[in-house]
Design an enzyme around this catalytic site. Sequence first.
Site, PDB file in Angstrom:
ATOM      1  N   GLU A  91     -13.637  67.265  46.323  1.00  0.00           N
ATOM      2  CA  GLU A  91     -12.890  68.454  46.764  1.00  0.00           C
ATOM      3  C   GLU A  91     -12.344  69.212  45.562  1.00  0.00           C
ATOM      4  O   GLU A  91     -12.263  70.442  45.577  1.00  0.00           O
ATOM      5  CB  GLU A  91     -11.775  68.035  47.738  1.00  0.00           C
ATOM      6  CG  GLU A  91     -12.365  67.665  49.098  1.00  0.00           C
ATOM      7  CD  GLU A  91     -11.638  66.562  49.835  1.00  0.00           C
ATOM      8  OE1 GLU A  91     -10.482  66.258  49.516  1.00  0.00           O
ATOM      9  OE2 GLU A  91     -12.259  65.985  50.761  1.00  0.00           O
ATOM     10  N   GLY A 120     -10.272  58.301  53.059  1.00  0.00           N
ATOM     11  CA  GLY A 120      -9.504  59.496  53.399  1.00  0.00           C
ATOM     12  C   GLY A 120      -8.863  59.338  54.768  1.00  0.00           C
ATOM     13  O   GLY A 120      -7.800  58.733  54.924  1.00  0.00           O
ATOM     14  N   GLY A 121      -9.531  59.862  55.782  1.00  0.00           N
ATOM     15  CA  GLY A 121      -8.980  59.902  57.145  1.00  0.00           C
ATOM     16  C   GLY A 121      -8.395  58.587  57.639  1.00  0.00           C
ATOM     17  O   GLY A 121      -7.273  58.554  58.170  1.00  0.00           O
ATOM     18  N   GLY A 168     -15.291  62.997  55.469  1.00  0.00           N
ATOM     19  CA  GLY A 168     -14.593  63.648  56.573  1.00  0.00           C
ATOM     20  C   GLY A 168     -15.504  64.116  57.696  1.00  0.00           C
ATOM     21  O   GLY A 168     -15.088  64.862  58.576  1.00  0.00           O
ATOM     22  N   SER A 171     -16.163  58.616  55.168  1.00  0.00           N
ATOM     23  CA  SER A 171     -16.078  58.135  56.555  1.00  0.00           C
ATOM     24  C   SER A 171     -16.109  56.613  56.656  1.00  0.00           C
ATOM     25  O   SER A 171     -16.657  56.060  57.604  1.00  0.00           O
ATOM     26  CB  SER A 171     -17.170  58.769  57.418  1.00  0.00           C
ATOM     27  OG  SER A 171     -17.005  60.171  57.450  1.00  0.00           O
ATOM     28  N   GLU A 174     -19.101  58.793  46.412  1.00  0.00           N
ATOM     29  CA  GLU A 174     -18.815  59.449  47.681  1.00  0.00           C
ATOM     30  C   GLU A 174     -19.853  60.537  47.949  1.00  0.00           C
ATOM     31  O   GLU A 174     -19.754  61.643  47.399  1.00  0.00           O
ATOM     32  CB  GLU A 174     -17.424  60.088  47.643  1.00  0.00           C
ATOM     33  CG  GLU A 174     -16.320  59.098  47.334  1.00  0.00           C
ATOM     34  CD  GLU A 174     -14.961  59.627  47.761  1.00  0.00           C
ATOM     35  OE1 GLU A 174     -14.374  59.044  48.673  1.00  0.00           O
ATOM     36  OE2 GLU A 174     -14.506  60.626  47.193  1.00  0.00           O
ATOM     37  N   ASN A 182      -6.814  57.649  49.852  1.00  0.00           N
ATOM     38  CA  ASN A 182      -6.629  58.978  49.264  1.00  0.00           C
ATOM     39  C   ASN A 182      -6.028  59.845  50.366  1.00  0.00           C
ATOM     40  O   ASN A 182      -6.732  60.259  51.275  1.00  0.00           O
ATOM     41  CB  ASN A 182      -7.994  59.508  48.807  1.00  0.00           C
ATOM     42  CG  ASN A 182      -7.941  60.960  48.364  1.00  0.00           C
ATOM     43  OD1 ASN A 182      -6.853  61.508  48.172  1.00  0.00           O
ATOM     44  ND2 ASN A 182      -9.109  61.572  48.205  1.00  0.00           N
ATOM     45  N   TRP A 183      -4.734  60.071  50.250  1.00  0.00           N
ATOM     46  CA  TRP A 183      -4.039  60.781  51.332  1.00  0.00           C
ATOM     47  C   TRP A 183      -4.271  62.291  51.268  1.00  0.00           C
ATOM     48  O   TRP A 183      -3.815  63.017  52.146  1.00  0.00           O
ATOM     49  CB  TRP A 183      -2.540  60.453  51.305  1.00  0.00           C
ATOM     50  CG  TRP A 183      -2.235  59.012  51.639  1.00  0.00           C
ATOM     51  CD1 TRP A 183      -3.145  58.033  51.960  1.00  0.00           C
ATOM     52  CD2 TRP A 183      -0.953  58.388  51.698  1.00  0.00           C
ATOM     53  NE1 TRP A 183      -2.495  56.846  52.207  1.00  0.00           N
ATOM     54  CE2 TRP A 183      -1.140  57.040  52.055  1.00  0.00           C
ATOM     55  CE3 TRP A 183       0.355  58.837  51.475  1.00  0.00           C
ATOM     56  CZ2 TRP A 183      -0.084  56.136  52.194  1.00  0.00           C
ATOM     57  CZ3 TRP A 183       1.413  57.942  51.607  1.00  0.00           C
ATOM     58  CH2 TRP A 183       1.194  56.607  51.971  1.00  0.00           C
ATOM     59  N   LYS A 184      -4.904  62.746  50.200  1.00  0.00           N
ATOM     60  CA  LYS A 184      -5.218  64.180  50.035  1.00  0.00           C
ATOM     61  C   LYS A 184      -3.944  65.020  50.247  1.00  0.00           C
ATOM     62  O   LYS A 184      -2.863  64.560  49.906  1.00  0.00           O
ATOM     63  CB  LYS A 184      -6.351  64.579  50.983  1.00  0.00           C
ATOM     64  CG  LYS A 184      -7.571  63.671  50.815  1.00  0.00           C
ATOM     65  CD  LYS A 184      -8.808  64.162  51.508  1.00  0.00           C
ATOM     66  CE  LYS A 184      -9.939  63.180  51.277  1.00  0.00           C
ATOM     67  NZ  LYS A 184     -11.211  63.612  51.843  1.00  0.00           N
ATOM     68  N   HIS A 215     -12.468  64.117  42.207  1.00  0.00           N
ATOM     69  CA  HIS A 215     -12.853  64.048  43.620  1.00  0.00           C
ATOM     70  C   HIS A 215     -13.711  65.269  43.962  1.00  0.00           C
ATOM     71  O   HIS A 215     -13.504  66.358  43.414  1.00  0.00           O
ATOM     72  CB  HIS A 215     -11.597  64.002  44.499  1.00  0.00           C
ATOM     73  CG  HIS A 215     -11.913  63.720  45.929  1.00  0.00           C
ATOM     74  ND1 HIS A 215     -12.320  64.704  46.798  1.00  0.00           N
ATOM     75  CD2 HIS A 215     -11.938  62.555  46.628  1.00  0.00           C
ATOM     76  CE1 HIS A 215     -12.567  64.157  47.977  1.00  0.00           C
ATOM     77  NE2 HIS A 215     -12.341  62.857  47.897  1.00  0.00           N
TER      78      HIS A 215
HETATM   79  P1  PGA Z   1     -12.991  60.292  54.363  1.00  0.00           P
HETATM   80  O1  PGA Z   1     -12.658  60.776  52.858  1.00  0.00           O
HETATM   81  O2  PGA Z   1     -12.740  58.813  54.413  1.00  0.00           O
HETATM   82  O3  PGA Z   1     -12.056  61.080  55.238  1.00  0.00           O
HETATM   83  O4  PGA Z   1     -14.414  60.631  54.611  1.00  0.00           O
HETATM   84  C1  PGA Z   1     -12.995  59.993  51.760  1.00  0.00           C
HETATM   85  C2  PGA Z   1     -12.589  60.695  50.487  1.00  0.00           C
HETATM   86  O5  PGA Z   1     -12.751  61.911  50.389  1.00  0.00           O
HETATM   87  O6  PGA Z   1     -12.094  60.058  49.519  1.00  0.00           O
END
Ligand code: PGA
Length: 258
Positions: free
Chosen positions: A100, A237-238, A176, A216, A170, A10-12, A98
């Site tokens: 966010e 994500g990251g 993050g 994470s 999640e 997920n490149w956000k 998600h």
């Molecule tokens: P993260 O994000 O790996 O940076 O914790 C995961 C996500 O929000 O899908």
Amino acid sequence: MSRKVIIAGNWKMNKTAAEAKSLVEALKPLVADVCPNKADIVVCPTFTSLAAVADAVKGSNIKLGCQNIHWAASGAFTGEISAAMLKEIGVEYVIIGHSERRQYFGETDESVNKRLKTALAEGFKPIVCIGEMLADREGGKTEQVLEQQLAGGLAGVTKADAAKIVLAYEPVWAIGTGKTATPAMAQETHAFIRSFLNRTFGTEVGETIRIQYGGSMKAENAAELVAEKDIDGGLIGGAALKADSFAALVKNAIGNAL
Ligand code: PGA
């Protein structure tokens, strides 16, 4: 029951179209030896990068996903995106709900449900995200919150459609932050989600639904997480923003898949 591992990046809101293209071009050779029967590898860039990434992944074992979909076919919905627009580009997977989106953009279980139903009706493979906040976990409310998100988000979904869904668990406190749920903690929650799915859709469907862990997850912890019985991959994500870390994560995850 063996379920195929699914690792989705997920490149956000990261990477311009040119940067996204370079990232996926760098990723392709690093995962070229991953057999498509062993794992689904998905990347979910932002809307402006979808076309460039769609082009770049053609003929490879990397699949294209996006980060949202609106339920209406078209109309006055500023800032949203329709199924037809995504389909034309060749998007296969759609991340829905998600945390966010829920935290910052007012996404609710009801809107998640509407997006999900459209995604299913239009032939996409939805990745539906659920997860508790830190206060929920500390207050002993994790299961209650997840049950509510599952019941609301998946309301009215048929058994046949449920089989096409991927769930992403999640914990919001792990996204993050560098704080990962321990494999045992994550497994306990995945087992709870599995029991909801079995109760709602029957074990013949519930046992086939893949449940990703997200929060994470990285190359260093992917193997131990995916080794757990009900953890079928990850939403990343990251660690998905660099080709080498994402490729290493994919390989470690597969190496230990049950
Ligand atoms: P993260 O994000 O790996 O940076 O914790 C995961 C996500 O929000 O899908």
